[in-house]
Every structure is written in C-alpha cells, then in structure tokens.
Design a protein around this motif. Structure first.
Motif, PDB file in Angstrom:
ATOM      1  N   TRP A   1       0.639 -31.460  20.328  1.00  0.00           N
ATOM      2  CA  TRP A   1       1.402 -30.249  20.619  1.00  0.00           C
ATOM      3  C   TRP A   1       2.110 -29.705  19.377  1.00  0.00           C
ATOM      4  O   TRP A   1       2.409 -28.515  19.290  1.00  0.00           O
ATOM      5  N   ARG A   2       2.363 -30.566  18.405  1.00  0.00           N
ATOM      6  CA  ARG A   2       3.095 -30.144  17.202  1.00  0.00           C
ATOM      7  C   ARG A   2       2.311 -29.081  16.399  1.00  0.00           C
ATOM      8  O   ARG A   2       2.909 -28.333  15.627  1.00  0.00           O
ATOM      9  N   GLU A   3       0.966 -29.077  16.577  1.00  0.00           N
ATOM     10  CA  GLU A   3       0.164 -28.132  15.808  1.00  0.00           C
ATOM     11  C   GLU A   3       0.384 -26.690  16.267  1.00  0.00           C
ATOM     12  O   GLU A   3      -0.069 -25.752  15.596  1.00  0.00           O
ATOM     13  N   LEU A   4       1.055 -26.477  17.403  1.00  0.00           N
ATOM     14  CA  LEU A   4       1.273 -25.133  17.926  1.00  0.00           C
ATOM     15  C   LEU A   4       2.620 -24.565  17.500  1.00  0.00           C
ATOM     16  O   LEU A   4       2.994 -23.465  17.953  1.00  0.00           O
ATOM     17  N   TYR A   5       3.344 -25.281  16.660  1.00  0.00           N
ATOM     18  CA  TYR A   5       4.680 -24.830  16.260  1.00  0.00           C
ATOM     19  C   TYR A   5       4.850 -25.064  14.761  1.00  0.00           C
ATOM     20  O   TYR A   5       4.206 -25.946  14.172  1.00  0.00           O
ATOM     21  N   ALA A   6       5.712 -24.270  14.166  1.00  0.00           N
ATOM     22  CA  ALA A   6       6.072 -24.505  12.776  1.00  0.00           C
ATOM     23  C   ALA A   6       6.765 -25.857  12.661  1.00  0.00           C
ATOM     24  O   ALA A   6       7.323 -26.373  13.642  1.00  0.00           O
ATOM     25  N   ALA A   7       6.759 -26.421  11.453  1.00  0.00           N
ATOM     26  CA  ALA A   7       7.283 -27.781  11.274  1.00  0.00           C
ATOM     27  C   ALA A   7       8.745 -27.876  11.685  1.00  0.00           C
ATOM     28  O   ALA A   7       9.145 -28.817  12.394  1.00  0.00           O
ATOM     29  N   ASP A   8       9.567 -26.903  11.254  1.00  0.00           N
ATOM     30  CA  ASP A   8      10.984 -26.981  11.606  1.00  0.00           C
ATOM     31  C   ASP A   8      11.199 -26.763  13.098  1.00  0.00           C
ATOM     32  O   ASP A   8      12.095 -27.356  13.711  1.00  0.00           O
TER      33      ASP A   8
END
Length: 1017
Positions: A233-240
C-alpha cells in the motif's frame, strides 16, 4: 441474515481472497474443501476429476468385454471416513449442463460388515468448470441430511465457482505471483454492492493487496487490478505521507482494530487527490481498506462558502413574502409552487408560508426557520410540508432575506425543491452502505433484540454506546426515540414480524439535550412462535449531517465553474464545467484555451485587466460581481469567487466559480419597486417611534430629505397630522401598533404641493416568536375621494336644507301670487320668486365650479398673476357696492398662482363686503410671500364678524347635522383651497374678520424642497 448465513458469507469471502493468492491447483482445492467444511459443518467433501468425454469414448458401442471405466475418478477427499460412489456419466452430464449443484440421495450404511466406512445418506454435486466435480455428503441420520436446503446449494455452488476461477487463473498465469481472475468471481449478494460503491474496497495481507475492487483501481489511476495485487500500500502514497499514515494508523489499529483519517493519494501520472481512508483489522495480518475520493466534496465545501443569496433556476418552487407587512405574507408564488403544493395563487397569497406545514413538520426545524428569519439571515433546511389535499411531501427549503439600499430586510425569497424521491433513494443508499459495512466487519455496529411478547429489550455494548442509554423495556426504548420519529421507529420494528420482510430506517434518539442518528436494520426472529425482531444499529450522526450538507449544497442555485491558468499575465481557461459553456451557448471545446475576458462585458474585462487577476492569484479576492456575455450577445450578471490553484506549492492559476444572479436581481428590482411604489407612502418605524426607513414616494410627497427623516421620531414631523379629538395622535397610533393592533385612520399629509388626505395604516410586523419588532406606516392618497365625498355631502346638505327651505318659500310666494289681485304686490311676489331661482342658478354654477376643480386642478398647470385676480375681486366689490372701499397691496414680485384661485378669492372678497349688509363696507386684500415660499393672502373686513358655523366650515371643512353654513359659497372657498393644497385661517376681532388663505406656489414654480407652512400646527 442468520448467524449461519453470516458465517457462510464471511467464509466464502475469505476463500475468494485466499484463492486469489494461491499458485498451485492442489493448494486451491485444499483451501476450497476446508472452506466448504467450515461453512456446512461436519460433512464429507470430495473432488472428482472427470474423464475425457465423461467416460464415453470411440469404443463405447463395442460389445462389452469388461465393465466400462467410471465417468470420474476421485482426486481428493476430506471429512468422515466415507466410501462415496463415483458419479455416473448421466450425473456428470446433468451437473455440467445445469451449471448448478444437483442433489442425489443415498443409503447410509457400512460398505461391508467388517468395514467401518459408511456410505453418504445425501449428496450435493457441483461442477468445477468442465473437468471436475465438487461433492458434499451427509452421513449422519439427522435433519441436515434429510433436507439439504437452498443455502447449502448456494454455498457449494459459489465455492465451486471460486475454485474454477482460481484453477483457470493458475493454468493461464503459471509462474506469476498473483492474478486478477477473482474479478470475475461471484462472491454473493454483497459483491455487486462492493463493485458499485462510491468507496474503493481492498483487502491487505502483510501490507500487500490480496483483493481490490475496480473502484479502488480507477481511483488511484491504474489500468487493471493486476497492477496492484501483490504490491504494498505504501507505493500509492508519497514517502512522507506513508510515514504519517503509519504513525497515526498503526497504533490505533493495535488498540482499537480500526482507524479512519484523511490522506493524499498519488497516481502514476503524478497527480494527487484528497481521500478519506478507513482501515479495519479482520485477522492476525489482514485488514480491510476502504477509500473515498473527496476531491469533489472539498470543491463543494469551497463553493458553499460563496453562496450567499442565489435563487434557484426554473423548475423549483419559488415564493416571495413581504417582510414589511404583518405576519410576513406571501406576495408572489410561481407556477411550480402551484404544481407542487396544489394551492392556487388566490389561496396562497396573503398568507404566511407556515400554512404549508402540518402535524409531521419537525418542530425543531420550524423553530430554526423562525430563528433565522428573526435574525434576518438565510437558512437552508429540509422540511415536511403538506399539499392542499393533505398529502405530505419533503422539500429542501432555502430562505433568503432581501435588503434594500439601506440594509433593511423588505422581503424573503423562499425556494422549495421536492426531495421526497431523493430521500427515499438516500435511505436505500444507507441500507446498501450498511450491509457492506456489516460484511466487512465494521465494529461500530451493535446488535439488539426487541421481544414484544415479554416487553423486553436487550442490546449489546456497541449499541448501548451508540444509543447513549441501555433500555431494558420497550417503554424505555420508546421514551428514547425522538417524538418526530416514534411512528417510523415503531413501524420499522413491527413490519418484519407482520410481513417477514426486513426493514431499514434512520431515526433519532435523545439522551438529555443530545440527539443521535441511528441506522436501524430489523429482521424477524426465526425462532418458532417468536414475537421478536433482531436489530442491527449503528451511530449515523456524522453521515446524516453529511447528507444534509450535500443536499443543501446542490439545492442553492445554478453554479458555473472554470479553471484558469496564468499565461503571460492573462487568465486563460484551462478547463470548464459543462454548466458554464451551456449557459453561454458554446461548445466546451470552443471555451477551453480562450482568455476568460472574452466572455466578459467591457466593464468586467477592464476590471480583470486592471488588477483583478493579479489579486485573485494572490488570494485577495473574496466575492465580486462580473457580467458574462452569451454567444447571442445576452448578458448574465454573476457573483464571482476566484481561488488560487497551486501545483507543487506554486500558484499557476485560479478556480473560478460564478453564481448566476439574474433571477435574484429581477426579484430585488421587483421588491424595490413594490416598496418604492409611487402610489403609496411607506415608512418603517421602531417600537419607540424612531423612523428607520421611508420610500421614495414619501420623500417626494413631504419634500423632506430622507436623511432628515430616518433616525428621527415619527411624531416630531409636521407632515402627518392625526386629530386627537377625532381619535388619536400619531404617538398613540404607534403605541397601539406596538401592542399588536392594526390602526387605521384618515390623516392629512402636508408637503410642498399642499395638503393631501391619506388613508394611513399603522401595522405591526412580527417575528417568528410572534413578537412585534417593527411597525409599517402606509399611506394611500385619498384626496380626490375625500373631496368627492365632501362634495357629495355639500350637495346633499344643499338639497336637503337650502333647497328644501327655498321650495317652501316658493310654495308660499306662489300661493300669494295666485291669490293677490294688486299689481304692485303681485310684482313683489314675483320678485321674491325670481330671487330664489337666481339663488338656485348661483348654486348650480358654484357646484359646477367645485366639480370641475376637483377633476381638473391636479392636471391643470395654468397660472395667473395673484395681483390681477385680487384687483378683479376688489373691482367687483366696488361695482356691487358703490360706497365700498376695496384696496389691494401685493408685496411679492413673483405672484404666479393657479388660475383656479380666482374663484375662492372672489368669493372671500365678496363675502367680506356683504357681511352685515353695510352700505359702505371696507375690504383690504394684501398678498406677500412667506419665508417658506408659500403665498399668504389676507382679506380683512370691518363687518360684524363671521358666524362661528361658517368659520368652522372654512377652517376645518366640517359641520354638524344641526348646524350648517349659510350657503354654498363658504364650501366653494374651502374645497377649492383644499384642492389647491392650501389652508385657511379665520380670526374674528372687535374690528371685523380676517381670512387668511395659505396657497402653495404655482405648478411648475414649486421648490421640491419646500416643507409645509411653518405656521401650521
């Protein structure tokens, strides 16, 4: 839904997710068999592999040398030790053709006397594609094996479909980590709700997507589910952003099992969007994720702040009330109002809109409407009204105050939109949403049971928290329900028992001063002879408020939207809503790429170029007015709001919202025209008598500047006179209206054009609490009517009194003439008769003069010199009385007066000379212009003094039935001076009588700033 059905639904959903990750056919078969046993209980489960041709080969018609091979071979088996017989070719054909589970019967018993394995008592067979069968067998002699129901068939059928899809995926994607064949799997009744929902739905295992619906895929800008399955799921959001979500959500998930918050999603094309994310733990490493794109909602929130008083376009019910009149009555309704309510215009106008309400109208909503009107602010709310036939309907009601140039509320514009059907659809959407949330395991849903046979209520902890109370009896529950919702709540609980159909309602419960919205889903208990329902309930307060907010947003009026980009300092349209292009009569492609100033009128374009766009980019714009021009050259006045639009923190353009105010301006002009009607003088007065506003007609009629009126006491002005001896003073009239009474009176209005008679009303204006807050003073000019009435009264008096006396005299003198033989005496009788007839002729002449004056003076602007008509009157006296002294003195250089002053002036001078039958009367006529601009004509005689009755007629224009003026001449003086707008004073002294005529300046020479004569009381 029973507990068994819920368990089956959850099991099959988990199976669909697990099969979506399985890479081996054997593993898929094992998972499916385990899920079937979980859903159906202690059963024997087997998977059969169908032989090619279902056991019918090319040698099938060959004489049998040995038994033909079975149509299927056993591939895998689980459950009690059974010896299931292989299904025959005919059964295989039936299963594959039907595409649905088929039930067969068997006889339970041992395979052999020394074998513990048993034969199944009943079996179900379901096809797995075209080359496998899934079977379930019941061995025990119990109810389950006696009657295999539709639920078991449906569960087995859906499990076989899931397995078939998984096997097809594994075969076609051998070597791939994951696939997306699950998108074609029929998961059950909640699957369509998931795919159709506005929210994206996904399931994560160890932070990787193992299930995802198409809404989720589309929202994040991907082409297919395959691109997301197996990814973090992290790939759908900016790192911060991913770090922030982890910090805020993971702790809450560990403590509560649920988290909800606002996030910013990233798409592959680099764009971002705001969303609401909800995470719910449903297993040790698995969670359900729902996400909703709130881009449009945030845009609507910004739009909502711009909507101030926009009226709805055609197709909605519009009504206008008059806030200056008591009870704020309707003064205009459109055709849609008539169609919606069933009331004709004649039945609606003049009544307060409250007559549309009825027993089901929410008292709290009605109070909010009254409070908003009392505070003179707009309000939008939902309200149940009733038609003329008594049928209820729901409306979205928007009420907007309309103010005049001085900020005084003069009218209210109400817009009704029929939302009866929409409320039904919203309720249906709530039901679908609730079912989805229950399937996904939302923990905030509580359970309760209402038993009408024992009059008891039992609720779990979740529902107790939502209700804010713990009712144990039905009576305690009924006391919790809001009075307006009690009938719906009772019906929702009773209908499942009476009809067998489930119900869903959203109701309010009250605990103290707190009101909570509860979604209720009720089903009848399946226990034998039960008189109870099972209820699933959850707190829906936030969602109900959001629905209300969204409804208000869409019901306020026509909105036109464009998006601009700054290009060399110009505002170029980058995108536009269909409403903008359609309103201006262009295709959308013809608008995009054009400077926005192309669609402005000249003044709006100049304002934009001067510094408007620069200020908009800096965020300094609030609300301003702009005029759009259509393709046909028509203009559309609008309110505009420009909001800076940023990309990566830099301002690149604006989002521009136009609100079409064409109809509002029409209504404002109409309301201003009503208030400023030239046919009615209107003033608004506070309860203490302070004047807060006056209309143009009153300013013009009094000749007093508006600034000199507003803020002053109404009884401090000389222009409105109420005679206390005839009823009450102005102050008393205001006090009576402040007490709630409507006061009517006839009054005199004095201004630069002279005296006028008005029908004046003092009307209390009430707020929704029925308190008098303002007084409307309205005056209609009845001068002509009053003078005509006086004219008629004079005529009646003359006919009734003077003529009757003369007729008696005529009769007497005629008899004497007939009986008299002496010629001299006969001549004397004839002389008396001729005198009487001459008097009648003079009466007729004077009546004709009065009648013509009343009709012609208001339109006749012919003038004469006052010195000339005064000299003519004096000459007539000297001719009638040779020994008379008649003098004229004029102290003004501008003595132009109406030519109609000739008649009353001659009559006054003639009466002065004739008073007392003197042989050498003395009459002095003097004319001067007073400081206030009026002419003062003084006629002085040396007679015995004017009788009181005649003086009273001249000064007041009144007489009693027992006391009459001596003749029509007095009335001619009084009425013509009144019609000219003047006044008369009479003073009797020891030396004689002084008659003063106060006359306004001649038409065309009047100073519009002149006030009433200062000498007047």
């Amino acid at each position: 839904m029973t507990d068994g059905e819920e368990r089956t639904e959850a099991t099959l959903f988990n199976l669909s997710v697990d099969l979506n990750r399985e890479e081996m056919v054997d593993g898929a078969i094992d998972r499916t068999m385990a899920a079937v046993r979980t859903a159906l209980g202690e059963v024997a489960v087997a998977v059969w592999r169908v032989r090619d041709g279902h056991g019918v080969g090319p040698d099938a018609d060959r004489a049998p040398e040995r038994p033909p091979p079975p149509a299927c071979r056993l591939e895998r088996r689980a459950g009690p030790e059974t010896h299931p017989p292989a299904p025959g070719a005919t059964l295989v054909e039936r299963c594959v053709t039907a595409g649905a589970p088929i039930r067969t019967g068997g006889v339970a018993g041992p395979v052999a006397p020394d074998d513990d394995r048993r034969l199944p008592r009943a079996e179900l067979f379901a096809p797995i594609g075209s080359d496998r069968l899934l079977s379930v067998g019941w061995v025990r002699d119990d109810a389950a094996s006696q009657a295999v129901g539709a639920a078991a068939r449906d569960g087995l059928g859906r499990a076989s479909e899931l397995l078939a899809a998984a096997i097809d995926r594994i075969r076609s994607s051998r070597g791939d980590a994951v696939g997306e064949a699950v998108s074609d799997i029929r998961l059950g009744p909640f699957q369509q709700a998931i795919e159709d929902a506005a929210d994206g739905v996904a399931v994560l295992d160890d932070e990787a997507y193992v299930y995802i619906d198409q809404t989720h895929v589309d929202m994040y800008g991907f082409d297919s589910k395959r691109e997301l399955l197996g990814r973090s799921w992290r790939e759908l959001y900016a790192a911060d952003e991913a770090a922030r979500i982890e910090e805020e959500a993971f702790g809450a998930l560990e403590d509560d099992g649920h988290w909800q918050g606002r996030v910013t999603g990233n798409r592959p094309d680099g764009t971002t969007f705001p969303a609401e994310l909800s995470l719910t733990v449903v297993g040790q490493s698995r969670m359900v994720c729902t996400v909703r794109d709130v881009t449009d909602r945030e845009a609507r929130e910004r739009e909502l702040s711009l909507k101030e008083r926009a009226l709805d376009e055609a197709g909605v019910s519009i009504q206008i009330t008059d806030a200056t009149r008591p009870e704020n009555p309707l003064v205009y309704v459109n055709e849609e109002f008539v169609a919606l309510t069933g009331y004709d215009r004649a039945d609606a106008l003049g009544r307060n809109p409250r007559f549309l309400q009825g027993p089901g109208s929410d008292p709290e909503t009605r109070e909010r409407i009254r409070a908003a009107i009392d505070a003179e602010r707009p309000i939008t709310t939902e309200l149940k009204n009733y038609t003329a036939e008594g049928e209820p309907y729901w409306v979205k009601l928007s009420v907007t105050p309309v103010r005049d140039a001085d900020g005084i509320v003069t009218n209210y514009i109400g817009v009704q939109q029929d939302i009866t059907e929409r409320r039904r659809l919203v309720r249906t959407l709530r039901e679908r949403t609730e079912r989805l949330e229950l399937v996904l395991g939302e923990t905030e849903t509580g359970i309760g049971e209402w038993d009408f046979r024992t009059d008891t209520v039992a609720v779990d902890a979740t529902l107790r928290e939502a209700l804010g109370a713990s009712p144990t009896t039905i009576a305690e529950w009924e006391r919790l329900v809001h009075p307006e919702d009690s009938e719906r709540a009772a019906s929702a609980l009773r209908r499942p028992i009476e009809t067998g159909e489930p119900t869903a309602e959203t109701i309010r419960v009250t605990t103290g001063d707190e009101v909570t919205w509860i979604d209720m889903h009720a089903v009848a208990s399946d226990a034998p002879d039960a008189d109870s329902v099972l209820v699933m309930g959850r707190d829906a307060t936030n969602r109900s408020e959001r629905v209300k907010w969204a409804s208000r947003l869409f019901d306020r009026g026509p909105l036109l939207f464009v998006q601009t980009r700054a290009v060399d300092g110009d505002a170029v349209i980058e995108a536009c809503g269909r409403s903008f292009s359609a309103a201006l009569g262009y295709e959308r492609d013809a608008v995009v790429g054009q400077p926005i100033s192309r669609f402005y009128d000249d003044s709006s374009a100049v304002a934009l170029r001067s510094d408007g766009y620069e200020r908009a980019l800096n965020g300094e714009f609030t609300v301003t007015e702009r005029t759009l021009v259509t393709a046909d050259g028509d203009t559309v006045p609008c309110l505009l709001r420009a909001i800076p639009r940023t990309v990566d923190g830099a301002v690149v353009g604006t989002d521009v919202l136009f609100i079409d105010i064409s109809e509002r301006e029409k209504y404002v002009r109409r309301l201003e025209a009503v208030f400023n009607s030239p046919h009615q003088c209107t003033a608004l007065v506070d309860l203490d008598g302070t004047m807060t506003d006056v209309n143009d007609a009153l300013v013009a009629r009094t000749g007093i500047d508006r600034s000199a009126i507003v803020g002053e006491s109404i009884d401090g002005f000389q222009w409105l006179r109420l005679d206390a001896e005839r009823g009450f003073t102005v102050r008393e009239a205001v006090d009576r209206a402040a007490d709630g009474r409507v006061v009517h009176a006839e009054a005199e209005l004095q201004g630069p054009e002279g005296l006028a008679y008005i029908d004046v009303s003092f009307k209390p204006i009430r707020n929704d609490a029925d308190e008098v807050t303002l007084i409307a003073v309205e005056g209609r000019d009845i001068t002509v009517r009053t003078r005509q009435r006086q004219h008629l009264q004079v005529l009646q008096r003359v006919v009734r009194h003077n003529v009757r006396n003369d007729v008696n005299k005529l009769a007497g003198w005629t008899k004497m003439l007939a009986a008299e033989s002496d010629a001299d005496r006969r001549e004397k009788c004839l002389y008396r008769l001729l005198q009487i007839l001459d008097g009648w002729e003079r009466i007729a002449d004077k009546m004709q003069v009065i009648d013509r004056a009343i009709q012609e003076i208001p339109r006749d602007e012919s003038t004469v010199d006052v010195e000339a008509i005064a000299e003519e009157a004096a000459a007539a006296v000297r001719e009638e009385h040779p020994n008379a002294t008649a003098t004229v003195s004029v102290e003004t250089t501008d003595g132009a007066v109406s030519q109609w002053l000739t008649h009353p002036l001659r009559e006054v001078v003639a009466n002065a000379a004739a008073a007392g039958d003197r042989s050498d009367p003395s009459v002095d006529v003097s004319v001067r212009r007073a400081d206030d601009g009026w002419l003062r004509i003084l006629v002085v005689d040396d007679g015995p003094g004017m009788p009181d009755m005649e003086r009273e007629v001249l000064v007041t224009g009144e007489e009693t039935p027992l006391r009459h003026g001596s003749g029509l001449g007095i009335w001619l003086i009084r009425m013509l001076i009144s019609v000219l707008g003047g006044e008369i004073d009479v003073e009797v002294t020891d030396a004689g009588t002084e008659v003063t005529l106060w006359v306004p300046a001649a038409p065309g020479r009047r100073d519009s700033a002149l006030a009433a004569p200062e000498r007047m009381p």
